[in-house]
Design a protein around this motif. Structure first.
Motif, PDB file in Angstrom:
ATOM      1  N   ILE A   6      15.878 -49.095  50.360  1.00 13.36           N
ATOM      2  CA  ILE A   6      16.767 -49.486  51.449  1.00 13.36           C
ATOM      3  C   ILE A   6      17.301 -48.256  52.164  1.00 13.36           C
ATOM      4  O   ILE A   6      17.422 -48.247  53.394  1.00 13.36           O
ATOM      5  CB  ILE A   6      17.912 -50.380  50.926  1.00 13.36           C
TER       6      ILE A   6
ATOM      7  N   GLY B 284      15.786 -49.171  55.363  1.00 11.10           N
ATOM      8  CA  GLY B 284      16.741 -50.161  55.858  1.00 11.10           C
ATOM      9  C   GLY B 284      16.583 -51.492  55.156  1.00 11.10           C
ATOM     10  O   GLY B 284      15.479 -51.896  54.799  1.00 11.10           O
TER      11      GLY B 284
ATOM     12  N   ALA C 116      16.825 -54.661  56.127  1.00 10.56           N
ATOM     13  CA  ALA C 116      16.013 -55.714  56.740  1.00 10.56           C
ATOM     14  C   ALA C 116      14.528 -55.399  56.672  1.00 10.56           C
ATOM     15  O   ALA C 116      13.698 -56.302  56.677  1.00 10.56           O
ATOM     16  CB  ALA C 116      16.441 -55.934  58.191  1.00 10.56           C
ATOM     17  N   ALA C 117      14.202 -54.115  56.607  1.00  8.41           N
ATOM     18  CA  ALA C 117      12.797 -53.716  56.630  1.00  8.41           C
ATOM     19  C   ALA C 117      12.170 -53.699  55.243  1.00  8.41           C
ATOM     20  O   ALA C 117      10.959 -53.573  55.119  1.00  8.41           O
ATOM     21  CB  ALA C 117      12.650 -52.345  57.287  1.00  8.41           C
TER      22      ALA C 117
ATOM     23  N   PHE D 241      24.379 -43.383  52.407  1.00  6.73           N
ATOM     24  CA  PHE D 241      23.668 -43.847  53.594  1.00  6.73           C
ATOM     25  C   PHE D 241      23.730 -45.359  53.688  1.00  6.73           C
ATOM     26  O   PHE D 241      24.036 -45.925  54.746  1.00  6.73           O
ATOM     27  CB  PHE D 241      22.212 -43.368  53.507  1.00  6.73           C
TER      28      PHE D 241
ATOM     29  N   TYR E  56      27.122 -46.818  54.666  1.00 13.18           N
ATOM     30  CA  TYR E  56      27.529 -46.668  56.059  1.00 13.18           C
ATOM     31  C   TYR E  56      26.630 -47.426  57.020  1.00 13.18           C
ATOM     32  O   TYR E  56      27.064 -47.872  58.072  1.00 13.18           O
ATOM     33  CB  TYR E  56      27.571 -45.185  56.457  1.00 13.18           C
ATOM     34  N   MET E  57      25.366 -47.582  56.661  1.00 10.68           N
ATOM     35  CA  MET E  57      24.410 -48.129  57.616  1.00 10.68           C
ATOM     36  C   MET E  57      24.168 -49.617  57.463  1.00 10.68           C
ATOM     37  O   MET E  57      23.683 -50.259  58.403  1.00 10.68           O
ATOM     38  CB  MET E  57      23.074 -47.406  57.470  1.00 10.68           C
ATOM     39  N   GLU E  58      24.450 -50.149  56.312  1.00 13.41           N
ATOM     40  CA  GLU E  58      24.058 -51.544  56.070  1.00 13.41           C
ATOM     41  C   GLU E  58      25.233 -52.506  56.093  1.00 13.41           C
ATOM     42  O   GLU E  58      25.109 -53.665  55.692  1.00 13.41           O
ATOM     43  CB  GLU E  58      23.308 -51.656  54.736  1.00 13.41           C
TER      44      GLU E  58
ATOM     45  N   ARG F 235      26.505 -54.068  58.485  1.00 12.68           N
ATOM     46  CA  ARG F 235      26.284 -55.241  59.340  1.00 12.68           C
ATOM     47  C   ARG F 235      25.334 -56.244  58.713  1.00 12.68           C
ATOM     48  O   ARG F 235      25.202 -57.345  59.236  1.00 12.68           O
ATOM     49  CB  ARG F 235      25.716 -54.796  60.675  1.00 12.68           C
ATOM     50  N   ASN F 236      24.648 -55.854  57.656  1.00 14.65           N
ATOM     51  CA  ASN F 236      23.751 -56.785  56.995  1.00 14.65           C
ATOM     52  C   ASN F 236      24.424 -57.533  55.853  1.00 14.65           C
ATOM     53  O   ASN F 236      23.773 -58.298  55.138  1.00 14.65           O
ATOM     54  CB  ASN F 236      22.508 -56.049  56.478  1.00 14.65           C
TER      55      ASN F 236
ATOM     56  N   ARG G 299      23.822 -55.378  67.394  1.00 21.53           N
ATOM     57  CA  ARG G 299      24.570 -56.294  66.532  1.00 21.53           C
ATOM     58  C   ARG G 299      23.897 -56.511  65.186  1.00 21.53           C
ATOM     59  O   ARG G 299      24.556 -56.543  64.161  1.00 21.53           O
ATOM     60  CB  ARG G 299      24.744 -57.647  67.246  1.00 21.53           C
TER      61      ARG G 299
ATOM     62  N   ALA H 262      15.255 -54.024  62.785  1.00 21.12           N
ATOM     63  CA  ALA H 262      14.342 -54.758  61.910  1.00 21.12           C
ATOM     64  C   ALA H 262      14.727 -56.227  61.791  1.00 21.12           C
ATOM     65  O   ALA H 262      13.879 -57.074  61.531  1.00 21.12           O
ATOM     66  CB  ALA H 262      14.306 -54.106  60.522  1.00 21.12           C
ATOM     67  N   ALA H 263      16.001 -56.522  61.998  1.00 20.11           N
ATOM     68  CA  ALA H 263      16.469 -57.893  61.810  1.00 20.11           C
ATOM     69  C   ALA H 263      16.336 -58.731  63.077  1.00 20.11           C
ATOM     70  O   ALA H 263      16.495 -59.944  63.027  1.00 20.11           O
ATOM     71  CB  ALA H 263      17.917 -57.886  61.336  1.00 20.11           C
TER      72      ALA H 263
ATOM     73  N   MET I 249      21.926 -45.313  64.579  1.00 20.20           N
ATOM     74  CA  MET I 249      21.560 -46.122  63.417  1.00 20.20           C
ATOM     75  C   MET I 249      20.074 -46.423  63.324  1.00 20.20           C
ATOM     76  O   MET I 249      19.596 -46.778  62.247  1.00 20.20           O
ATOM     77  CB  MET I 249      22.321 -47.454  63.474  1.00 20.20           C
TER      78      MET I 249
ATOM     79  N   ARG J 220      15.693 -44.092  62.026  1.00 24.04           N
ATOM     80  CA  ARG J 220      14.666 -44.210  60.988  1.00 24.04           C
ATOM     81  C   ARG J 220      13.620 -45.270  61.307  1.00 24.04           C
ATOM     82  O   ARG J 220      12.611 -45.363  60.637  1.00 24.04           O
ATOM     83  CB  ARG J 220      15.309 -44.551  59.655  1.00 24.04           C
TER      84      ARG J 220
END
Lengths: 197, 197
Positions: A24, A28, A30-31, A106, A109-111, A113-114, B26, B30-31, B110, B113
């Motif tokens: 992740i 990421g 979602a990927a 990482f 901070y980056m995920e 929103r998921n 938002r 990837a999502a 964001m 990557r």
DNA sequence: GTCTATACAGGGATAGAC
DNA sequence: GTCTATCCCTGTATAGAC
């Protein structure tokens, strides 16, 4: 309690989280697919659901564990009476801790929103509690006349952002050591809050 | 050049990018599906491929356009001779520009990557050129004795990270106006680099 | 320029054998 | 505890009608 042949319950759970964290952080949330995570662990995709109810919980647990460990480590620090010493200690701690855990940081901070709304609220609360530790140091410094700040909340966010930014570029093989970077950033943080020196 | 009935080539292209920017900011690149973007625009999924060769290029164009416009706006600023004035101007510009474009900024930071290696290199080059503008201001300030800095590159990154952090929490309806926030941050930036005052 | 229809790959998650 | 097999959905992208 003899372990059954082919059974690895004690180790597979952590290995699932480790693999998920690695993948992740790189690609990421979602990927990354559950199949990829399973392949990294060396099991079949279906087997992952023995260790997590779903993919969302897997992400949430990674972030929750990271934030809880960060808070615990921060709480374990001694509390210098001098605000300048306290801020320098915080800066050095923050940078060191974050440099040591690039993947977890990482993701944290980056995920965001998921995360589902409930999970987001839980992580946000942990983040706010960590931020509050710095806010307390700054407020105390202002009260004692050590710092000159128009707005403690603003300064708290500014300092955290500055310190956390290190993780975007720091590499262990770079020209500067961890301690050199931490010292330089602690110095800038002190000056940014108008530390009397 | 009469336009055919049902033809909207002149407006649909930008609307596709606008919808993609909104959704990707938002939910993440990837999502977000091409179907979602098409629904937001009000066309069918297949029709998107009239405006972009693929999803990757759509992302790349969003980031490239943002960075090019940022660089152009920065280059259009006057160049104060005094390093302190130059840094204050840069800080105010950076914060104002970023507050005005939260979606584009979020994506630019964001979704790096999710770029292909070639596209990543192109965006990274634009980002480096922008960073260089601040580095030049700081180096000039050190040369003139206006700033006290152990490491210009480190300070450049620290200041950029601090300033950019505003986008993580600033809301127009908050207690502070844009200008109040910008002024406060510009002040902290000046102090962080040891500006002689 | 936009549509419908579709190809084809891959997603998360579950059932049931072993 | 792990496997295979599978369900059903969604993904990107294309073909060809209009």
């Amino acid at each position: 309690m003899a372990r059954k042949a082919g059974s690895h319950a004690e180790t597979t759970g952590p290995r699932v989280r480790a693999a998920a964290q690695r993948l992740i952080a790189r690609h990421g949330y979602a990927a990354v697919s559950m199949r990829q995570i399973a392949a990294e662990v060396g099991v079949q995709a279906g087997a992952l659901y023995l260790y997590t109810p779903d993919k969302q919980t897997l992400l949430f647990d990674l972030m929750r564990i990271h934030m809880e460990e960060l808070l615990a480590a921060c709480a374990a620090l001694p509390a210098p009476a001098d605000p300048c010493a306290a801020l320098e200690q915080f800066a050095r701690f923050h940078i060191g801790y974050h440099i040591d855990r690039p993947e977890a940081v990482f993701i944290a901070y980056m995920e965001l929103r998921n995360l589902s709304p409930e999970n987001f609220a839980a992580i946000e609360d942990l983040r706010r509690r960590y931020e509050q530790r710095l806010a307390t140091i700054l407020a105390e410094g202002v009260a004692q006349g050590s710092f000159a700040l128009p707005d403690v909340r603003l300064a708290t966010r500014a300092v955290i952002a500055m310190l956390t930014g290190v993780t975007n570029w720091f590499r262990d093989m770079g020209p500067l050591t961890r301690d050199e970077v931490a010292a330089c950033y602690a110095d800038m943080a002190l000056r940014a809050v108008g530390a009397a020196r």
